[in-house]
Scaffold this motif. Structure first.
Motif, PDB file in Angstrom:
ATOM      1  N   GLY A   1       0.841  -1.186   0.000  1.00 27.71           N
ATOM      2  CA  GLY A   1       0.000   0.000   0.000  1.00 27.71           C
ATOM      3  C   GLY A   1       0.876   1.234   0.000  1.00 27.71           C
ATOM      4  O   GLY A   1       2.098   1.164  -0.107  1.00 27.71           O
TER       5      GLY A   1
ATOM      6  N   VAL B   1      -8.762   1.554   2.541  1.00 29.88           N
ATOM      7  CA  VAL B   1      -8.468   2.851   1.932  1.00 29.88           C
ATOM      8  C   VAL B   1      -8.904   3.951   2.893  1.00 29.88           C
ATOM      9  O   VAL B   1      -9.845   3.782   3.675  1.00 29.88           O
ATOM     10  CB  VAL B   1      -9.180   3.030   0.568  1.00 29.88           C
TER      11      VAL B   1
ATOM     12  N   TYR C   1      -3.850   3.592   0.971  1.00 25.94           N
ATOM     13  CA  TYR C   1      -4.493   2.349   0.567  1.00 25.94           C
ATOM     14  C   TYR C   1      -3.591   1.188   0.936  1.00 25.94           C
ATOM     15  O   TYR C   1      -2.375   1.323   1.051  1.00 25.94           O
ATOM     16  CB  TYR C   1      -4.795   2.333  -0.938  1.00 25.94           C
TER      17      TYR C   1
END
Length: 287
Positions: free
Chosen positions: A46, A256, A279
């Motif tokens: 992420g 997210v 995210y």
């Protein structure tokens, strides 16, 4: 007796944990038995965007979680708390927390545990883009933004329409003498093996907090220390976490978060973005 466990990404994505009685536990993955430790880790990929000028985004690849809830005292991802009262539709706790703002400046801030910065160092604030070449507009190496713990109270209101969190905390060690507050609404539901959590968050930061992290000190720039005057402001955000239960211990995970940074903060010459987003996609394991 069980208590609701915070989301596995609480340490990195700044999703505060909640605590309440077992009637509200929607799945076994949401709850921790009182008196037991809960330890887990999420592995994947992420990114957290960094709104600071000339500083790159922060990759997210390994996120730990550790929590313990006693009858009154609890520990959840670095934060301590004490339950004052816990009713079917209401609870009140004394809590500690740490500011998320310092994470933009320092690799080893608690909000960045197991995160790696792929960017220039924090001293990389040079001349502002498109700014005149006058020497007095140059920003020198930044001074320290020290760590501090915030202490205060949080209240949870539980209803069929979701959970409302109200919190107010203040600097415990007189680092910036500031205060923070939060209003957060969250709602979760389960569809077969899918578990979805949605939240909307409003974070208030006092003038002292904004000035300490985003203000310019005279030794950093005499010009900007006069031009930028900090004021209190509200960050506004939305969060979504989706989990798919593979086994009793493994979940697939997507999380997210989107934060619209307060205008009072984005006015600082240290920032060149008015949003920050995070995210993460991967797998989560609970020991």
């Amino acid at each position: 007796m069980y208590r609701i466990l915070g989301l596995l990404l609480a340490a990195s994505l700044s999703l505060p944990a909640t605590a309440q009685l077992d009637e509200s536990c929607s799945t076994k993955h949401d709850c921790i038995e009182v008196g037991n430790w809960d330890v887990g880790v999420a592995i994947g990929w992420g990114q957290k965007t960094n709104p600071l000028k000339d500083v790159g985004d922060i990759p997210v690849f390994l996120i730990p979680t550790i929590a313990y809830y006693g009858e009154n005292w609890f520990f959840d991802n670095g934060n301590l708390g004490y339950s004052l009262t816990e009713q079917a539709h209401f609870s009140l706790n004394l809590v500690t927390s740490y500011s998320l703002d310092r994470a933009y400046f320092y690799r080893w801030d608690p909000s960045n545990i197991f995160l790696e910065r792929n960017s220039p160092s924090r001293t990389g604030f040079g001349r502002l883009p498109n700014a005149p070449a006058e020497p007095d507009m140059h920003i020198n190496d930044l001074g320290s933004r020290n760590f501090t713990l915030l202490g205060g109270a949080e209240a949870f209101i539980y209803s069929p329409l979701g959970i409302l969190r109200l919190a107010y905390t203040h600097d415990m060690f007189n680092v910036h003498h500031g205060s923070e507050a939060q209003i957060k609404w969250s709602y979760g539901w389960q569809l077969n093996r899918w578990i979805i959590d949605l939240a909307f968050v409003f974070d208030w930061k006092s003038q002292n907090v904004v000035h300490y992290y985003y203000g310019i000190r005279p030794e950093e720039s005499a010009y900007w220390s006069q031009q930028y005057q900090a004021h209190s402001g509200w960050d506004k955000g939305a969060e979504m976490t989706a989990r798919y239960e593979l086994t009793n211990t493994w979940d697939l995970l997507l999380a997210v978060r989107y934060t619209l940074i307060a205008d009072e903060i984005t006015a600082s010459p240290l920032l060149d973005k008015d949003v920050s987003s995070t995210y993460f996609i991967g797998a989560a394991y609970r020991f």
